[in-house]
Write a protein that holds these residues in place. Structure first.
Motif, PDB file in Angstrom:
ATOM      1  N   PRO A 153       0.826  -1.209   0.000  1.00  0.00           N
ATOM      2  CA  PRO A 153       0.000   0.000   0.000  1.00  0.00           C
ATOM      3  C   PRO A 153       0.862   1.262   0.000  1.00  0.00           C
ATOM      4  N   ALA A 154       0.716   2.068  -1.029  1.00  0.00           N
ATOM      5  CA  ALA A 154       1.421   3.345  -1.143  1.00  0.00           C
ATOM      6  C   ALA A 154       0.686   4.189  -2.178  1.00  0.00           C
ATOM      7  N   VAL A 155       0.764   5.492  -2.025  1.00  0.00           N
ATOM      8  CA  VAL A 155       0.116   6.412  -2.958  1.00  0.00           C
ATOM      9  C   VAL A 155       1.213   7.099  -3.768  1.00  0.00           C
ATOM     10  N   PHE A 156       1.443   6.616  -4.973  1.00  0.00           N
ATOM     11  CA  PHE A 156       2.439   7.212  -5.860  1.00  0.00           C
ATOM     12  C   PHE A 156       1.790   8.372  -6.610  1.00  0.00           C
ATOM     13  N   ALA A 203      -0.742  -0.775  -4.706  1.00  0.00           N
ATOM     14  CA  ALA A 203      -0.471   0.650  -4.544  1.00  0.00           C
ATOM     15  C   ALA A 203      -1.508   1.428  -5.348  1.00  0.00           C
ATOM     16  N   LEU A 204      -1.467   2.749  -5.237  1.00  0.00           N
ATOM     17  CA  LEU A 204      -2.392   3.622  -5.949  1.00  0.00           C
ATOM     18  C   LEU A 204      -1.573   4.691  -6.673  1.00  0.00           C
ATOM     19  N   CYS A 205      -1.933   4.991  -7.916  1.00  0.00           N
ATOM     20  CA  CYS A 205      -1.221   5.996  -8.711  1.00  0.00           C
ATOM     21  C   CYS A 205      -2.202   7.087  -9.132  1.00  0.00           C
ATOM     22  N   LEU A 206      -1.829   8.344  -8.941  1.00  0.00           N
ATOM     23  CA  LEU A 206      -2.694   9.439  -9.362  1.00  0.00           C
ATOM     24  C   LEU A 206      -1.915  10.729  -9.540  1.00  0.00           C
ATOM     25  N   SER A 207      -2.538  11.639 -10.298  1.00  0.00           N
ATOM     26  CA  SER A 207      -1.968  12.971 -10.509  1.00  0.00           C
ATOM     27  C   SER A 207      -2.676  13.954  -9.591  1.00  0.00           C
ATOM     28  N   VAL A 251      -0.698  20.590  -5.650  1.00  0.00           N
ATOM     29  CA  VAL A 251      -1.183  19.344  -5.061  1.00  0.00           C
ATOM     30  C   VAL A 251      -2.554  19.576  -4.424  1.00  0.00           C
ATOM     31  N   GLN A 252      -3.560  18.864  -4.929  1.00  0.00           N
ATOM     32  CA  GLN A 252      -4.885  18.929  -4.328  1.00  0.00           C
ATOM     33  C   GLN A 252      -4.965  17.950  -3.152  1.00  0.00           C
ATOM     34  N   ASP A 253      -6.022  18.066  -2.379  1.00  0.00           N
ATOM     35  CA  ASP A 253      -6.116  17.335  -1.110  1.00  0.00           C
ATOM     36  C   ASP A 253      -6.311  15.824  -1.267  1.00  0.00           C
ATOM     37  N   GLY A 254      -6.834  15.390  -2.411  1.00  0.00           N
ATOM     38  CA  GLY A 254      -7.250  13.997  -2.565  1.00  0.00           C
ATOM     39  C   GLY A 254      -6.190  12.976  -2.191  1.00  0.00           C
ATOM     40  N   ALA A 255      -4.970  13.169  -2.688  1.00  0.00           N
ATOM     41  CA  ALA A 255      -3.895  12.208  -2.414  1.00  0.00           C
ATOM     42  C   ALA A 255      -3.636  12.084  -0.920  1.00  0.00           C
ATOM     43  N   LEU A 256      -3.722  13.220  -0.203  1.00  0.00           N
ATOM     44  CA  LEU A 256      -3.473  13.192   1.234  1.00  0.00           C
ATOM     45  C   LEU A 256      -4.574  12.458   1.982  1.00  0.00           C
ATOM     46  N   TYR A 257      -5.826  12.568   1.503  1.00  0.00           N
ATOM     47  CA  TYR A 257      -6.921  11.846   2.147  1.00  0.00           C
ATOM     48  C   TYR A 257      -6.765  10.338   1.980  1.00  0.00           C
ATOM     49  N   ILE A 293       4.265   8.852  -2.051  1.00  0.00           N
ATOM     50  CA  ILE A 293       5.594   8.817  -2.660  1.00  0.00           C
ATOM     51  C   ILE A 293       5.568   9.628  -3.957  1.00  0.00           C
ATOM     52  N   PRO A 294       6.194  10.809  -3.971  1.00  0.00           N
ATOM     53  CA  PRO A 294       6.207  11.633  -5.188  1.00  0.00           C
ATOM     54  C   PRO A 294       7.224  11.119  -6.208  1.00  0.00           C
TER      55      PRO A 294
END
Length: 265
Positions: A60-63, A134-138, A149-155, A165-166
């Protein structure tokens, strides 16, 4: 001028509905995938902090990556055998890109921060809590502002406990599309650099002030990544705070000014 404008409208009216057909989307996706592999294998690659990628590629990670810097990340993800979902727009363009990403091993969650945001958040958190993907998004998509950077990735990170992870890439030979995100198209026989940032964790009980400070910290890291990597190759400086709607209006205004100048001659 009038003839060209009429032709563009007629072509758009003819082509846009066709692009909605899934079969054609798959054909285009396959052509694009072949092109990406051609660029990838003819270029020299350098990946910084690859050990971070390897550690979290199946956890689990948000790239996160800028909307205009997604092109060459797909082959890198595929070669690295990453197991992940990507956030994709429900629009026909987004569905075609989701098919392209599927060819590189990424599954899709359809939606965005402006369309179906709650359901996307719920599904993304479910995927992360499952512990296998993991999850990948812009974070500046789907329509800007650019390099914000919008809030979505942080939520996603706050609600799942997964780190953010940028990631960014640049290329020595590249073209920038005339779009709000200044989409970078790497060219064959380039030197491609990719930088993986250190993981940033978001506490589930973080205060609103700390949340904003962390968001700004991540944004600064990502902007610094892009600026330093582009500066290495002496590339065009991508603007910050461009939005899709404002950029389109700017283009319309510029065309109107050119047309008025020609008429006055």
């Amino acid at each position: 001028m009038i003839h060209n404008k009429t032709f563009r409208k007629a072509w758009k009216k003819f082509w846009n509905p066709i692009l909605g057909f899934p079969l054609l989307q798959w054909i285009i996706a396959i052509i694009l995938a072949v092109a990406l592999w051609g660029i990838y294998f003819t270029s020299r690659k350098k990946i910084t902090n690859y050990e971070i990628f390897k550690k979290y590629r199946r956890r689990p990670a948000v790239f996160i990556f800028w909307h205009g810097r997604s092109m060459m990340l797909s082959p890198i993800i595929c070669i690295g055998r990453m197991r992940a979902y990507a956030i994709a727009s429900r629009h026909k363009d987004g569905r075609m890109m989701a098919k392209l990403q599927r060819l590189f091993g990424l599954k899709a969650i359809y939606g965005s921060t402006s369309e179906g945001g709650i359901s996307v958040l719920r599904e993304g958190v479910r995927v992360l809590r499952g512990g296998k993907y993991a999850l990948c998004l812009s974070p500046d998509g789907p329509g800007g502002p650019s390099l914000r950077v919008q809030d979505g990735a942080l939520y996603f990170a706050k609600m799942s406990g997964a780190p953010i992870i940028p990631v960014c890439y640049s290329a020595s030979r590249a073209r920038f599309q005339s779009r709000w995100d200044r989409f970078m198209v790497a060219m064959p026989f380039s030197k491609i650099t990719c930088r993986v940032g250190n993981p940033v964790f978001i506490d589930s009980k973080i205060s609103a002030e700390e949340f904003e400070n962390t968001r700004k910290k991540i944004e600064d890291i990502m902007v610094q990544q892009l600026r330093e990597m582009d500066a290495e190759f002496g590339l065009f400086k991508v603007e910050q705070d461009l939005t899709s709607s404002a950029f389109k209006q700017k283009m319309r205004d510029e065309r109107a000014i050119k047309k008025a100048k020609k008429k006055n001659k």
